[in-house]
Design a protein around this motif. Structure first.
Motif, mmCIF file in Angstrom:
data_model
loop_
_atom_site.group_PDB
_atom_site.id
_atom_site.type_symbol
_atom_site.label_atom_id
_atom_site.label_comp_id
_atom_site.label_asym_id
_atom_site.label_seq_id
_atom_site.Cartn_x
_atom_site.Cartn_y
_atom_site.Cartn_z
ATOM 1 N N VAL A 148 -15.580 7.513 113.892
ATOM 2 C CA VAL A 148 -15.440 8.528 114.940
ATOM 3 C C VAL A 148 -14.633 9.671 114.340
ATOM 4 O O VAL A 148 -13.551 9.446 113.788
ATOM 5 N N LEU A 149 -15.169 10.881 114.407
ATOM 6 C CA LEU A 149 -14.503 12.060 113.857
ATOM 7 C C LEU A 149 -13.934 12.899 114.999
ATOM 8 O O LEU A 149 -14.665 13.320 115.900
ATOM 9 N N HIS A 150 -12.629 13.110 114.941
ATOM 10 C CA HIS A 150 -11.925 13.921 115.930
ATOM 11 C C HIS A 150 -11.547 15.249 115.272
ATOM 12 O O HIS A 150 -11.256 15.289 114.090
ATOM 13 N N GLY A 151 -11.519 16.311 116.029
ATOM 14 C CA GLY A 151 -11.118 17.588 115.467
ATOM 15 C C GLY A 151 -11.499 18.762 116.346
ATOM 16 O O GLY A 151 -10.898 19.820 116.256
ATOM 17 N N HIS A 152 -12.485 18.584 117.192
ATOM 18 C CA HIS A 152 -12.872 19.652 118.107
ATOM 19 C C HIS A 152 -12.033 19.558 119.377
ATOM 20 O O HIS A 152 -11.680 18.464 119.825
ATOM 21 N N LEU A 172 -21.760 19.485 109.305
ATOM 22 C CA LEU A 172 -21.282 20.694 109.961
ATOM 23 C C LEU A 172 -21.430 20.484 111.455
ATOM 24 O O LEU A 172 -22.478 20.029 111.917
ATOM 25 N N SER A 173 -20.366 20.779 112.194
ATOM 26 C CA SER A 173 -20.416 20.619 113.644
ATOM 27 C C SER A 173 -19.856 21.860 114.302
ATOM 28 O O SER A 173 -18.950 22.514 113.769
ATOM 29 N N GLY A 174 -20.406 22.176 115.456
ATOM 30 C CA GLY A 174 -19.974 23.372 116.159
ATOM 31 C C GLY A 174 -19.644 23.090 117.607
ATOM 32 O O GLY A 174 -20.285 22.269 118.260
ATOM 33 N N ASP A 185 -17.518 14.481 124.722
ATOM 34 C CA ASP A 185 -16.196 13.844 124.582
ATOM 35 C C ASP A 185 -15.391 14.438 123.419
ATOM 36 O O ASP A 185 -14.325 13.940 123.085
ATOM 37 N N LYS A 186 -15.936 15.500 122.794
ATOM 38 C CA LYS A 186 -15.277 16.264 121.724
ATOM 39 C C LYS A 186 -15.268 15.539 120.383
ATOM 40 O O LYS A 186 -14.521 15.911 119.480
ATOM 41 N N ILE A 208 -16.272 25.969 114.197
ATOM 42 C CA ILE A 208 -17.178 25.239 113.310
ATOM 43 C C ILE A 208 -16.312 24.380 112.405
ATOM 44 O O ILE A 208 -15.308 24.844 111.857
ATOM 45 N N LYS A 209 -16.683 23.127 112.248
ATOM 46 C CA LYS A 209 -15.970 22.212 111.354
ATOM 47 C C LYS A 209 -16.922 21.790 110.244
ATOM 48 O O LYS A 209 -18.116 21.610 110.461
ATOM 49 N N VAL A 210 -16.361 21.628 109.048
ATOM 50 C CA VAL A 210 -17.113 21.109 107.914
ATOM 51 C C VAL A 210 -16.433 19.828 107.479
ATOM 52 O O VAL A 210 -15.231 19.807 107.196
#
Length: 143
Positions: free
Chosen positions: A106-110, A125-127, A90-91, A132-134
């Motif tokens: 809930v973190l949105h950004g991807h 860190l998420s990919g 769900d991104k 890649i998001k920090v």
């Protein structure tokens, strides 16, 4: 050692040495492929294509709770002290309380599926595909 399976189960293994591995128990509860697992000394967590995260007791195999909130497959997760960080088709990433099962943030950004997550005491860190998001962990929990 914990392994995920396409049949919706999680296998828990005792590994005394690289050549002495025995099956300790099989955890049954997901309705679809299990895509991610992590464990601590007391808990096992699993995420699946059924869009849920399950928290299990590591010693008994008893299901402690089911976490619902993602609207896509749970593709990755990691335990971090008293939190579970999960990433989904769900991104989004979600930060859950290990103690209560409540979704804290809930973190949105991807803009594509979240495929991997790693956590330390300061950062998440998420990919996803080509991104890649920090994230600052303390800021995410305080937001």
């Amino acid at each position: 050692l914990v392994t995920a399976s396409g049949d919706g189960t999680v296998a828990v293994w005792d590994m005394k040495s690289p050549t002495d591995i025995t099956l300790r128990m099989i955890l049954i509860g997901h309705e679809s492929w299990v895509l991610a697992v992590d464990l601590s000394e007391t808990k096992i967590v699993s995420g699946a294509a059924d869009k849920t995260i399950k928290v299990w007791d590591n010693s008994t195999g008893e299901l402690v709770r089911t976490l619902r909130g993602h609207t896509g497959w749970v593709r990755c997760l990691q335990l971090q002290e008293h939190h579970i960080i999960s990433g989904s088709s769900d991104k989004t990433l979600r930060i859950w309380s290990m103690d209560t099962g409540v979704c804290l943030r809930v973190l949105h950004g991807h803009d594509r599926f979240v495929l991997c997550v790693a956590v330390d005491n300061k950062r998440i860190l998420s990919g996803s595909c080509k991104t890649i998001k920090v994230w600052d962990l303390a800021a995410a929990l305080d937001a």
